[in-house]
Design a protein around this motif. Structure first.
Motif, short mmCIF file in Angstrom:
data_model
loop_
_atom_site.label_atom_id
_atom_site.label_comp_id
_atom_site.label_asym_id
_atom_site.label_seq_id
_atom_site.Cartn_x
_atom_site.Cartn_y
_atom_site.Cartn_z
N ASP A 80 18.27 -0.98 8.56
CA ASP A 80 17.67 -2.31 8.65
C ASP A 80 16.27 -2.28 9.26
O ASP A 80 15.70 -3.32 9.55
CB ASP A 80 18.57 -3.28 9.42
N ASP A 81 15.72 -1.07 9.42
CA ASP A 81 14.39 -0.96 10.00
C ASP A 81 13.37 -0.31 9.06
O ASP A 81 12.32 0.16 9.48
CB ASP A 81 14.45 -0.18 11.33
N ASN A 82 13.67 -0.31 7.76
CA ASN A 82 12.76 0.30 6.80
C ASN A 82 11.37 -0.35 6.83
O ASN A 82 10.36 0.35 6.80
CB ASN A 82 13.33 0.23 5.38
N GLU A 83 11.32 -1.67 6.90
CA GLU A 83 10.04 -2.36 6.93
C GLU A 83 9.28 -2.04 8.22
O GLU A 83 8.06 -1.83 8.19
CB GLU A 83 10.21 -3.87 6.77
N ASP A 84 9.99 -2.00 9.33
CA ASP A 84 9.36 -1.66 10.61
C ASP A 84 8.75 -0.25 10.54
O ASP A 84 7.60 -0.05 10.97
CB ASP A 84 10.38 -1.70 11.76
N ARG A 85 9.50 0.66 10.00
CA ARG A 85 9.04 2.04 9.89
C ARG A 85 7.90 2.16 8.89
O ARG A 85 6.94 2.92 9.09
CB ARG A 85 10.20 2.96 9.55
N SER A 86 7.97 1.38 7.80
CA SER A 86 6.88 1.39 6.81
C SER A 86 5.61 0.79 7.39
O SER A 86 4.50 1.27 7.11
CB SER A 86 7.31 0.62 5.55
N ALA A 87 5.75 -0.25 8.21
CA ALA A 87 4.58 -0.85 8.87
C ALA A 87 3.94 0.15 9.83
O ALA A 87 2.70 0.26 9.90
CB ALA A 87 4.98 -2.13 9.61
N HIS A 127 4.96 -1.28 1.57
CA HIS A 127 6.07 -2.12 2.00
C HIS A 127 7.44 -1.44 1.89
O HIS A 127 8.32 -1.74 2.67
CB HIS A 127 6.06 -3.48 1.26
N ASP A 128 7.63 -0.56 0.97
CA ASP A 128 8.88 0.22 0.89
C ASP A 128 8.59 1.71 0.90
O ASP A 128 9.35 2.50 0.35
CB ASP A 128 9.66 -0.14 -0.39
N ALA A 129 7.50 2.10 1.54
CA ALA A 129 7.14 3.52 1.59
C ALA A 129 8.25 4.33 2.26
O ALA A 129 8.54 5.45 1.87
CB ALA A 129 5.82 3.72 2.31
N ILE A 130 8.86 3.73 3.26
CA ILE A 130 10.04 4.34 3.88
C ILE A 130 11.22 3.48 3.46
O ILE A 130 11.27 2.28 3.76
CB ILE A 130 9.91 4.41 5.41
N TYR A 131 12.15 4.09 2.74
CA TYR A 131 13.30 3.34 2.24
C TYR A 131 14.54 4.23 2.30
O TYR A 131 14.73 5.10 1.47
CB TYR A 131 13.07 2.84 0.81
#
Length: 165
Positions: free
Chosen positions: A66-73, A57-61
């Motif tokens: 504002d797209d960290n979750e999108d990128r982590s998904a 969920h926060d692998a990319i932070y």
């Protein structure tokens, strides 16, 4: 769980990036502990998907994006390509963008949000440590901008039910 040693090491390296102060391995462990507590309480949910979603969920932070979750998904979809639950893991990661679930039956989404936000219900000292770590992550943002933005984030969590009735 579809978390190979290689994948685990990759994700731990991401969670250990030096710019992270709250979104660290400690936060990941707290989430996994919270998921475990909720499982012990008798709530029925897809534990494997939830635990993988916690890892991703926060692998990319990157602070300020504002797209960290999108990128982590997307990272979850890529790195779990052969897993039959990869799309569910990615969906759960996206739920952490707003911490709101859209469906009364989305127990998995509600459990993941509860685990992610469990620090908000912690004891006063743990909460102060969390708040200081978040502030440190955003150290480059002046107080006059950070305070109202942070208040907005916290208030948005209270804006309507997190889990519809």
């Amino acid at each position: 769980m579809h978390l190979t040693e290689e994948l685990r090491e990759d994700l731990l390296a991401r969670w250990s990036e030096t710019h992270r102060k709250h979104h660290t391995v400690a936060h990941l462990h707290e989430m996994l502990d919270a998921i475990g507590l909720l499982a012990k309480s008798g709530i029925d949910f897809h534990r494997e998907a939830l635990e993988l979603a916690a890892w991703f969920h926060d692998a990319i932070y990157e602070i300020g994006r504002d797209d960290n979750e999108d990128r982590s998904a997307e990272l979850a979809r890529e790195l779990l390509a052969s897993s039959p639950i990869r799309d569910e893991v990615a969906r759960l990661v996206l739920v952490t963008k707003t911490h709101k679930v859209d469906d009364d039956d989305d127990v998995d989404g509600a459990v993941l949000c509860d685990a992610d936000l469990s620090v908000l219900g912690s004891d006063a000292q743990r909460y102060r440590t969390y708040a200081a770590a978040v502030r440190e992550e955003y150290a480059d943002v002046p107080d006059e901008m950070f305070r109202p933005a942070r208040a907005h984030v916290l208030a948005s969590l209270l804006d309507g039910p997190l889990f519809p009735h």
